[in-house]
Scaffold this active site. Structure first.
Site, PDB file in Angstrom:
ATOM      1  N   THR A  58      49.380  70.964  52.912  1.00 42.21           N
ATOM      2  CA  THR A  58      48.532  71.333  54.054  1.00 42.21           C
ATOM      3  C   THR A  58      49.306  72.061  55.149  1.00 42.21           C
ATOM      4  O   THR A  58      48.700  72.723  55.987  1.00 42.21           O
ATOM      5  CB  THR A  58      47.844  70.094  54.670  1.00 42.21           C
ATOM      6  OG1 THR A  58      48.848  69.181  55.115  1.00 42.21           O
ATOM      7  CG2 THR A  58      46.931  69.406  53.661  1.00 42.21           C
ATOM      8  N   HIS A  67      58.590  71.070  53.107  1.00 40.86           N
ATOM      9  CA  HIS A  67      58.954  69.755  53.631  1.00 40.86           C
ATOM     10  C   HIS A  67      58.924  68.729  52.512  1.00 40.86           C
ATOM     11  O   HIS A  67      58.211  68.886  51.516  1.00 40.86           O
ATOM     12  CB  HIS A  67      58.014  69.324  54.763  1.00 40.86           C
ATOM     13  CG  HIS A  67      56.562  69.375  54.393  1.00 40.86           C
ATOM     14  ND1 HIS A  67      55.852  70.550  54.366  1.00 40.86           N
ATOM     15  CD2 HIS A  67      55.696  68.402  54.029  1.00 40.86           C
ATOM     16  CE1 HIS A  67      54.606  70.297  54.006  1.00 40.86           C
ATOM     17  NE2 HIS A  67      54.483  69.003  53.771  1.00 40.86           N
ATOM     18  N   HIS A  69      61.999  78.907  58.115  1.00 42.20           N
ATOM     19  CA  HIS A  69      60.603  78.893  57.656  1.00 42.20           C
ATOM     20  C   HIS A  69      60.539  79.375  56.211  1.00 42.20           C
ATOM     21  O   HIS A  69      60.545  80.570  55.932  1.00 42.20           O
ATOM     22  CB  HIS A  69      59.702  79.755  58.541  1.00 42.20           C
ATOM     23  CG  HIS A  69      58.269  79.723  58.091  1.00 42.20           C
ATOM     24  ND1 HIS A  69      57.374  78.756  58.509  1.00 42.20           N
ATOM     25  CD2 HIS A  69      57.596  80.505  57.216  1.00 42.20           C
ATOM     26  CE1 HIS A  69      56.208  78.964  57.914  1.00 42.20           C
ATOM     27  NE2 HIS A  69      56.319  80.020  57.125  1.00 42.20           N
ATOM     28  N   HIS A  97      58.409  64.605  51.960  1.00 39.88           N
ATOM     29  CA  HIS A  97      58.006  63.322  52.510  1.00 39.88           C
ATOM     30  C   HIS A  97      58.975  62.256  52.008  1.00 39.88           C
ATOM     31  O   HIS A  97      59.296  62.227  50.817  1.00 39.88           O
ATOM     32  CB  HIS A  97      56.603  62.934  52.028  1.00 39.88           C
ATOM     33  CG  HIS A  97      55.513  63.895  52.395  1.00 39.88           C
ATOM     34  ND1 HIS A  97      54.573  63.610  53.360  1.00 39.88           N
ATOM     35  CD2 HIS A  97      55.191  65.117  51.919  1.00 39.88           C
ATOM     36  CE1 HIS A  97      53.724  64.626  53.454  1.00 39.88           C
ATOM     37  NE2 HIS A  97      54.073  65.554  52.582  1.00 39.88           N
ATOM     38  N   ASN A 125      54.757  68.352  48.183  1.00 38.94           N
ATOM     39  CA  ASN A 125      53.484  68.917  47.754  1.00 38.94           C
ATOM     40  C   ASN A 125      53.610  70.432  47.805  1.00 38.94           C
ATOM     41  O   ASN A 125      54.033  70.981  48.825  1.00 38.94           O
ATOM     42  CB  ASN A 125      52.357  68.452  48.685  1.00 38.94           C
ATOM     43  CG  ASN A 125      52.156  66.943  48.623  1.00 38.94           C
ATOM     44  OD1 ASN A 125      52.301  66.345  47.562  1.00 38.94           O
ATOM     45  ND2 ASN A 125      51.838  66.336  49.749  1.00 38.94           N
ATOM     46  N   GLY A 182      48.313  69.831  47.029  1.00 38.21           N
ATOM     47  CA  GLY A 182      47.855  69.154  48.243  1.00 38.21           C
ATOM     48  C   GLY A 182      48.649  69.524  49.481  1.00 38.21           C
ATOM     49  O   GLY A 182      48.612  68.807  50.486  1.00 38.21           O
ATOM     50  N   CYS A 229      53.103  78.299  63.028  1.00 38.19           N
ATOM     51  CA  CYS A 229      53.489  77.240  62.089  1.00 38.19           C
ATOM     52  C   CYS A 229      53.817  75.967  62.866  1.00 38.19           C
ATOM     53  O   CYS A 229      54.692  75.974  63.735  1.00 38.19           O
ATOM     54  CB  CYS A 229      54.693  77.683  61.265  1.00 38.19           C
ATOM     55  SG  CYS A 229      55.438  76.355  60.310  1.00 38.19           S
ATOM     56  N   HIS A 253      55.073  75.102  55.443  1.00 38.87           N
ATOM     57  CA  HIS A 253      56.503  75.171  55.769  1.00 38.87           C
ATOM     58  C   HIS A 253      57.121  74.060  54.927  1.00 38.87           C
ATOM     59  O   HIS A 253      56.758  72.878  55.098  1.00 38.87           O
ATOM     60  CB  HIS A 253      56.694  74.945  57.281  1.00 38.87           C
ATOM     61  CG  HIS A 253      58.109  75.016  57.767  1.00 38.87           C
ATOM     62  ND1 HIS A 253      58.468  75.734  58.897  1.00 38.87           N
ATOM     63  CD2 HIS A 253      59.249  74.427  57.309  1.00 38.87           C
ATOM     64  CE1 HIS A 253      59.773  75.593  59.108  1.00 38.87           C
ATOM     65  NE2 HIS A 253      60.271  74.789  58.147  1.00 38.87           N
TER      66      HIS A 253
HETATM   67  P1  AMP Z   1      51.511  68.127  53.193  1.00 40.72           P
HETATM   68  O1  AMP Z   1      50.083  67.695  52.974  1.00 40.72           O
HETATM   69  O2  AMP Z   1      52.438  67.774  52.081  1.00 40.72           O
HETATM   70  O3  AMP Z   1      51.569  69.616  53.550  1.00 40.72           O
HETATM   71  O4  AMP Z   1      52.040  67.303  54.426  1.00 40.72           O
HETATM   72  C1  AMP Z   1      51.914  67.689  55.751  1.00 40.72           C
HETATM   73  C2  AMP Z   1      52.218  66.482  56.575  1.00 40.72           C
HETATM   74  O5  AMP Z   1      52.470  66.902  57.903  1.00 40.72           O
HETATM   75  C3  AMP Z   1      51.070  65.463  56.649  1.00 40.72           C
HETATM   76  O6  AMP Z   1      51.519  64.201  56.162  1.00 40.72           O
HETATM   77  C4  AMP Z   1      50.732  65.417  58.143  1.00 40.72           C
HETATM   78  O7  AMP Z   1      50.380  64.128  58.586  1.00 40.72           O
HETATM   79  C5  AMP Z   1      52.026  65.901  58.769  1.00 40.72           C
HETATM   80  N1  AMP Z   1      51.874  66.525  60.078  1.00 40.72           N
HETATM   81  C6  AMP Z   1      51.014  67.495  60.456  1.00 40.72           C
HETATM   82  N2  AMP Z   1      51.177  67.814  61.738  1.00 40.72           N
HETATM   83  C7  AMP Z   1      52.190  67.031  62.204  1.00 40.72           C
HETATM   84  C8  AMP Z   1      52.852  66.880  63.467  1.00 40.72           C
HETATM   85  N3  AMP Z   1      52.496  67.604  64.548  1.00 40.72           N
HETATM   86  N4  AMP Z   1      53.856  65.975  63.571  1.00 40.72           N
HETATM   87  C9  AMP Z   1      54.218  65.231  62.500  1.00 40.72           C
HETATM   88  N5  AMP Z   1      53.641  65.327  61.288  1.00 40.72           N
HETATM   89  C10 AMP Z   1      52.637  66.210  61.141  1.00 40.72           C
HETATM   90 ZN    ZN Z   2      57.453  77.237  59.833  1.00 37.88          ZN
END
Ligand code: AMP
Ligand code: ZN
Length: 115
Positions: free
Chosen positions: A96, A101, A46, A103, A88, A94, A4, A99
């Protein structure tokens, strides 16, 4: 979880730009910012998605998420202009990174509806 990306950031195995942390959560800059300020607020635990939040998390973690939102909105001068908090969830949402989070986006006029 070893595969992860956010767990690896939390464990210091992948670099990040941290902006806030406490016992339960960390916040760092998004690697692909969609606004002048684009931060991610992430529980240390997690939790894959919003649907995996359990009762204990509601007491320990979720209040800390919104405390961090308020703190960071002040730290990044978003109080006056406003900002957006986004979670998301799942494929159609959406998501990706699996884990949980949130924004925190601000520093420009955001549009609605999102894509
Ligand atoms: P989501 O699409 O809501 O799952 O958002 C995942 C976010 O994680 C995206 O905005 C990515 O740009 C961000 N992301 C992915 N890998 C990293 C990383 N190594 N450091 C900081 N942000 C990341
Ligand atoms: Zn995690």
């Amino acid at each position: 979880m070893s595969d992860c990306v956010f767990c690896n950031i939390i464990e210091g195995k992948i670099p990040s730009v941290p902006v806030y942390e406490n016992e339960h959560i960390i916040a760092f800059k998004d690697i692909n910012p969609q606004a002048p300020t684009h931060l991610l607020i992430v529980p240390r635990k997690h939790i894959p998605t919003t649907m995996d939040i359990v009762e204990g998390d509601m007491k320990d973690i979720i209040p800390e998420i919104f405390a961090a939102v308020k703190h960071l909105a002040g730290q990044f001068n978003l109080e006056q202009g406003g900002f957006r908090v986004v979670n998301n969830c799942g494929k159609d949402g959406g998501q990706t990174v699996d884990h949980l989070h949130f924004h925190l986006l601000g520093g420009r006029q955001l549009t609605w509806p999102p894509g």
